[in-house]
Scaffold this motif. Structure first.
Motif, PDB file in Angstrom:
ATOM      1  N   ARG A  77      26.497  23.432  24.175  1.00 31.99           N
ATOM      2  CA  ARG A  77      26.583  21.999  23.860  1.00 31.99           C
ATOM      3  C   ARG A  77      27.959  21.467  24.228  1.00 31.99           C
ATOM      4  NH1 ARG A  77      26.195  21.760  17.796  1.00 31.99           N
ATOM      5  NH2 ARG A  77      27.046  23.882  17.946  1.00 31.99           N
TER       6      ARG A  77
ATOM      7  N   ALA B 195      24.366  24.216  30.168  1.00 29.03           N
ATOM      8  CA  ALA B 195      24.140  22.956  29.462  1.00 29.03           C
ATOM      9  C   ALA B 195      23.258  22.049  30.332  1.00 29.03           C
ATOM     10  CB  ALA B 195      25.474  22.274  29.163  1.00 29.03           C
TER      11      ALA B 195
ATOM     12  N   GLY C 293      24.798  16.650  30.950  1.00 30.04           N
ATOM     13  CA  GLY C 293      25.562  16.796  29.721  1.00 30.04           C
ATOM     14  C   GLY C 293      26.635  17.850  29.801  1.00 30.04           C
ATOM     15  N   ARG C 294      27.143  18.133  31.004  1.00 25.15           N
ATOM     16  CA  ARG C 294      28.159  19.188  31.179  1.00 25.15           C
ATOM     17  C   ARG C 294      29.578  18.639  31.256  1.00 25.15           C
ATOM     18  NH1 ARG C 294      24.871  21.999  36.141  1.00 25.15           N
ATOM     19  NH2 ARG C 294      23.084  22.734  34.930  1.00 25.15           N
TER      20      ARG C 294
ATOM     21  N   THR D 166      33.186  17.072  30.620  1.00 25.54           N
ATOM     22  CA  THR D 166      34.075  17.123  29.455  1.00 25.54           C
ATOM     23  C   THR D 166      35.260  16.171  29.542  1.00 25.54           C
ATOM     24  OG1 THR D 166      35.357  18.941  30.438  1.00 25.54           O
ATOM     25  CG2 THR D 166      33.487  19.538  29.003  1.00 25.54           C
TER      26      THR D 166
ATOM     27  N   GLY E   8      29.077  10.696  29.325  1.00 27.10           N
ATOM     28  CA  GLY E   8      29.011  12.140  29.532  1.00 27.10           C
ATOM     29  C   GLY E   8      28.577  12.543  30.926  1.00 27.10           C
ATOM     30  N   TRP E   9      27.584  11.844  31.503  1.00 20.28           N
ATOM     31  CA  TRP E   9      27.059  12.256  32.813  1.00 20.28           C
ATOM     32  C   TRP E   9      28.072  12.049  33.936  1.00 20.28           C
ATOM     33  CZ3 TRP E   9      27.012   8.577  36.605  1.00 20.28           C
ATOM     34  CH2 TRP E   9      27.055   7.232  36.187  1.00 20.28           C
TER      35      TRP E   9
ATOM     36  N   ASP F  50      30.546  15.241  21.196  1.00 17.82           N
ATOM     37  CA  ASP F  50      31.162  13.923  21.323  1.00 17.82           C
ATOM     38  C   ASP F  50      32.265  13.702  20.292  1.00 17.82           C
ATOM     39  OD1 ASP F  50      29.721  13.001  23.527  1.00 17.82           O
ATOM     40  OD2 ASP F  50      28.034  12.400  22.277  1.00 17.82           O
TER      41      ASP F  50
END
Length: 299
Positions: A280, A243, A247-248, A250, A257-258, A283
């Protein structure tokens, strides 16, 4: 003397963050390691300041070390192979539902993603139409397999191969390109009182990878591949590492996200690859974890 002490401290910090180092499973260091982008950016920024203040050679050296350590914190340990071919393969979903996602919300995501296989830590609700469901006997981990993939069945998991919050192993008995064995799991988190269990769980994951080198190993590992023995796994690679860098992450979804920790994983065996652009992190709301989707194929 202060500069020398600072340099020794910085060198020790950089050493402690090296992938696979036992120190990465120590309290605090384990938590720093879990947030590679935040820690890497912070170390790099402090290092740049040290480089700019180059009147003191020790401070310059310390700054360079921090910049290198910061950059290294971004790099994945096991980079998965990436394939340009997008035909066939499997779509895999991993989502720790936090025991708060309703069957209706899950069904909506399933319709949008259309996965062949889904692993859902902390979910024990109804299975969406078209899927067979397998649930662990501990804190629930659910594996969903599309009925079109064939006759999957649960395989007994010995106690020595179970992680703290649940382990599920399903197989058709005929592993193939469209029918790999799937091991879903959820480890203990590295929290006070659970550090020992978490450390043991990481060792169990490595053992599972060694004894099932052709299986997909999917779930919430409460760790990143840089943590302890995970960094020395040579049979699998993390599909989520394909990814985009920022954007990895979780968990937790309350952070952008970062800044999140990439602790949810889809470990694929060597001989499998990730379809280019096929990973992906979504969100979707409803949980403190974000879902991970990967399009993978056997080479």
């Amino acid at each position: 003397m202060r500069i020398l002490s600072l340099c020794i401290f910085i060198a020790a910090l950089a050493w402690a963050l090296l992938p696979g180092n036992t120190a990465t499973t120590w309290p605090l260091i384990a938590h720093f390691t879990a947030f590679p982008v935040v820690v890497g950016a912070g170390l790099g920024l402090i290092g740049v300041v040290g480089v700019l203040l180059r009147r003191f050679r020790p401070l310059l050296a310390a700054g360079v070390v921090l910049v290198i350590a910061g950059a290294g914190s971004f790099l994945p340990v096991q980079q998965p192979a990436v394939s340009d071919a997008d035909d066939g393969g499997l779509v895999v979903l991993e989502w720790n539902t936090g025991d708060s996602v309703t069957p209706e919300a899950l069904a909506t995501l399933i319709r949008d993603v259309d996965p062949d296989i889904a692993v859902l830590p902390e979910y024990s609700g109804a299975a969406p139409a078209g899927y067979r469901s397998f649930v662990s006997s501990e804190m629930p981990v659910t594996v969903l397999v599309a009925e079109e993939l064939g006759d999957y069945r649960a395989v007994e998991v010995p106690g020595s191969s179970e992680v703290t919050f649940g382990t599920v192993h399903v197989s058709t008995g005929r592993p193939g390109e469209r029918t790999p064995d799937v091991i879903g799991l959820h480890t203990a988190p590295p929290l006070p009182g659970l550090m020992g269990r978490w450390h043991d769980d990481l060792g169990t994951i490595v053992s599972l990878a060694e004894t099932h080198p052709d299986a997909l190993i999917i779930g919430d590992l409460n760790a990143v591949p840089r943590h302890g023995v995970l960094a020395r796994t040579d049979t699998h690679a993390d599909a989520a590492a394909a990814a985009p860098l920022l954007g990895r992450g979780t968990w937790p979804t309350a952070l952008p996200g970062w800044a999140r920790s990439p602790i949810d994983h889809i470990l694929i065996p060597h001989g499998w690859s990730v379809v280019d652009g096929g990973v992906r992190v979504l969100d979707t709301g409803g949980s403190d974890h974000a879902p991970v989707v990967a399009h993978i194929r056997r080479d």
